[in-house]
Structure formats: structure tokens, C-alpha cells
Design an enzyme around this catalytic site. Structure first.
Site, PDB file in Angstrom:
ATOM      1  CD  GLN A 102      48.992  44.143  39.921  1.00 20.52           C
ATOM      2  OE1 GLN A 102      49.206  43.035  40.373  1.00 20.52           O
ATOM      3  NE2 GLN A 102      49.571  45.227  40.408  1.00 20.52           N
ATOM      4  CB  ILE A 104      38.466  43.640  38.031  1.00 22.71           C
ATOM      5  CG1 ILE A 104      37.995  43.448  39.491  1.00 22.71           C
ATOM      6  CG2 ILE A 104      39.588  42.638  37.688  1.00 22.71           C
ATOM      7  CD1 ILE A 104      37.221  42.180  39.711  1.00 22.71           C
ATOM      8  CG  HIS A 120      44.763  40.868  37.138  1.00 17.72           C
ATOM      9  ND1 HIS A 120      45.108  41.038  38.451  1.00 17.72           N
ATOM     10  CD2 HIS A 120      45.858  40.326  36.531  1.00 17.72           C
ATOM     11  CE1 HIS A 120      46.357  40.628  38.640  1.00 17.72           C
ATOM     12  NE2 HIS A 120      46.835  40.206  37.494  1.00 17.72           N
ATOM     13  CB  CYS A 128      30.267  33.845  24.729  1.00 18.21           C
ATOM     14  SG  CYS A 128      29.664  32.179  24.368  1.00 18.21           S
ATOM     15  CB  CYS A 131      30.801  31.933  20.150  1.00 19.03           C
ATOM     16  SG  CYS A 131      29.983  33.392  20.812  1.00 19.03           S
ATOM     17  CB  SER A 190      53.545  44.026  47.327  1.00 21.32           C
ATOM     18  OG  SER A 190      52.582  43.025  47.109  1.00 21.32           O
ATOM     19  CG  ASN A 214      52.971  50.089  47.895  1.00 22.44           C
ATOM     20  OD1 ASN A 214      51.778  49.999  47.630  1.00 22.44           O
ATOM     21  ND2 ASN A 214      53.914  49.467  47.186  1.00 22.44           N
ATOM     22  CD  GLU A 216      53.017  48.954  56.626  1.00 19.10           C
ATOM     23  OE1 GLU A 216      54.226  49.065  56.964  1.00 19.10           O
ATOM     24  OE2 GLU A 216      52.063  49.293  57.341  1.00 19.10           O
ATOM     25  CB  ALA A 233      47.306  55.840  47.143  1.00 20.79           C
TER      26      ALA A 233
HETATM   27 ZN    ZN Z   1      28.483  32.667  22.397  1.00 19.89          ZN
END
Ligand code: ZN
Length: 250
Positions: A102, A104, A120, A128, A131, A190, A214, A216, A233
Site C-alpha cells: 500500500q 507509494i 496505491h 496525464c 490522454c 492494520s 505489527n 501492536e 518489522a
Molecule cells: Zn496527455
């Protein structure tokens, strides 16, 4: 007690070639990236209603890009930590088949994992809005904001904003991986946000052992996980890696 569970995890991973890791913000905290939603996170400085919804982006892409530049600088100055490198090693050894993340931040790929499903999106790829053309971030001029496509449309990172759906390809791939895994390592998440929360549940229904890593206990601990390894971890995954390496020698 915990040592036993680490050994049990190492054995499960060692016996399988179908281990899938499912990761969230918690795995990158030790790389210096605070959970955006937590204390010291990005959303303390930038109100997500103003900076992280797709409506806000359409209304004022230039303003939202000031936040994205700050986010990008933070992510680009961070490096994989031992939790990321342990997963990359486990892929090289033929045990971890894929990582569904998840995050990025691109740190799984930087560590060396080659099959990473970015649930994600990624801060490293821009799309774009007119397009649909995609670009690597490095090939785009960010001196003037917002950056523009060759067609003059506005570029946005492929990162999912609030109000945007999960990319169909990533969602389908994640479900496929979950349905066909034997061990799922759920790390630093979680998994309460829908539809990400379905991924460990799908794996469990398909008969996989669900191992949670984890700090917790979470909702998963009681309802989904077979067992939890509670703590850092990076320490836990390095110990699991050592355990698997030991089993391979015997
Ligand atoms: Zn474009």
C-alpha cells in the site's frame, strides 16, 4: 514464546514457494517515512481535504503539487531498511513470490524485489489526466508546476488520491496473488481500509497461513491472523530470514 513463533514462521516460509508479503506504512517507518496519518505525518502539515482528494487536485493542481514536491523529497531521501532487504533476500531464495504494497515509496523495488504490486500507485510515475499517457518522474520537467504532458494536459502521480479507485490491474493482480498463496506475511498494516482489508481475508479463505508482523495487535490479530509477531518489522524479518537461511543449510 516469540522465538518459537519466529521459528514457526521461518519453517512456514521455508516450506513454501508461494509466500506473499502484504505491506503498509509500518514497514517504511524505520526508513524515516512517518505514517502520513500519524504523528509527524504529512497530513499534520497538509490538510488532506485540501491536498489529497482528487477534487482538490482538479480544482488547483499547482497548489497540490507543492505538497507532492515535499512528499517526493521525503520519499526520495529515504532508503530501504532491513525489513525491505529481508523480503528481497527471501524473493532471491525463491520463497517470497510477490509483494503487495500500500506504500507509494518504491522502497521494495529499491531493495531488490522484482514482483511488486503497487496497490496505491507510485510517486515515481506520472499520468496525464487528459490522454492517459504515463511518464517516469525523472523524464518530466518539474521546474514549473503543475508539470504538463506533451498534449498540455496536467500530470498527476499515479498515487491514489482520496476519491479515486484502486487501479484495476493492481487490484486484480493482488486478488490473484492472495487466492494462490500458502503464507501471507502482513507487515506494518492494520489493513482496515477497504478494499485492502479484503486481501488477507481472501488469502485465509484460500487456506494460507496469515502471519502478522505489527507493533501492536490489530483487528486482524483476532479475526484473521494465525499468529502475530509483535515488534520492529526490521528485527523480526531479519530473524525470520536467518531462520530460513539456517533451515536451507540443514
Ligand atoms: Zn496527455
Amino acid at each position: 514464546m516469540k522465538e518459537d513463533l519466529i521459528q514457526k514462521t521461518a519453517q512456514a516460509v521455508f516450506r513454501s514457494k508461494k509466500v506473499v508479503a502484504f505491506t503498509g506504512a509500518g514497514i517504511s517507518v524505520e526508513s524515516g517515512i512517518p505514517d502520513f496519518r500519524g504523528a509527524g505525518g504529512l497530513w499534520e502539515k497538509f490538510d488532506p481535504a485540501e491536498y489529497a482528494t482528487i477534487e482538490a487536485f482538479h480544482a488547483n493542481p499547482q497548489k497540490v503539487w507543492t505538497m507532492l514536491m515535499e512528499m517526493g523529497n521525503l520519499l526520495e531521501s529515504s532508503k530501504p531498511n532491513p525489513a525491505h532487504t529481508a523480503l528481497a533476500q527471501l524473493e532471491k531464495m525463491g520463497h517470497v513470490r510477490s509483494v503487495i504494497t500500500q506504500n507509494i515509496d518504491h522502497l521494495h523495488q529499491d531493495a531488490g524485489n522484482t514482483r511488486v504490486i503497487e496497490y496505491h500507485g507510485s510517486h515515481k510515475r506520472l499520468v496525464c489526466l487528459t490522454c492517459g499517457q504515463q511518464y517516469a518522474k525523472e523524464e518530466v520537467n518539474l521546474d514549473a508546476l503543475p508539470p504538463l504532458c506533451r498534449c498540455k494536459g496536467v500530470l498527476k502521480p499515479t498515487v491514489i488520491f482520496f476519491g479515486e479507485p484502486i487501479p484495476t490491474g493492481a487490484h486484480l493482480q493482488a486478488m490473484e496473488e492472495a487466492r494462490d498463496c500458502e503464507v501471507m506475511l502482513v507487515i506494518g498494516t492494520s489493513a482496515v481500509v477497504s478494499p485492502a482489508c479484503d486481501i488477507p481475508v481472501l488469502a485465509k479463505r484460500a487456506g494460507a497461513a496469515i502471519v502478522e508482523v505489527n507493533l501492536e495487535e490489530t483487528q486482524l490479530t483476532r479475526y484473521v491472523s494465525d499468529w502475530i509477531l509483535q515488534g520492529s518489522a526490521s528485527q523480526i524479518l531479519q530473524s525470520v530470514l536467518d531462520g530460513v537461511a539456517g533451515l536451507r543449510k540443514t
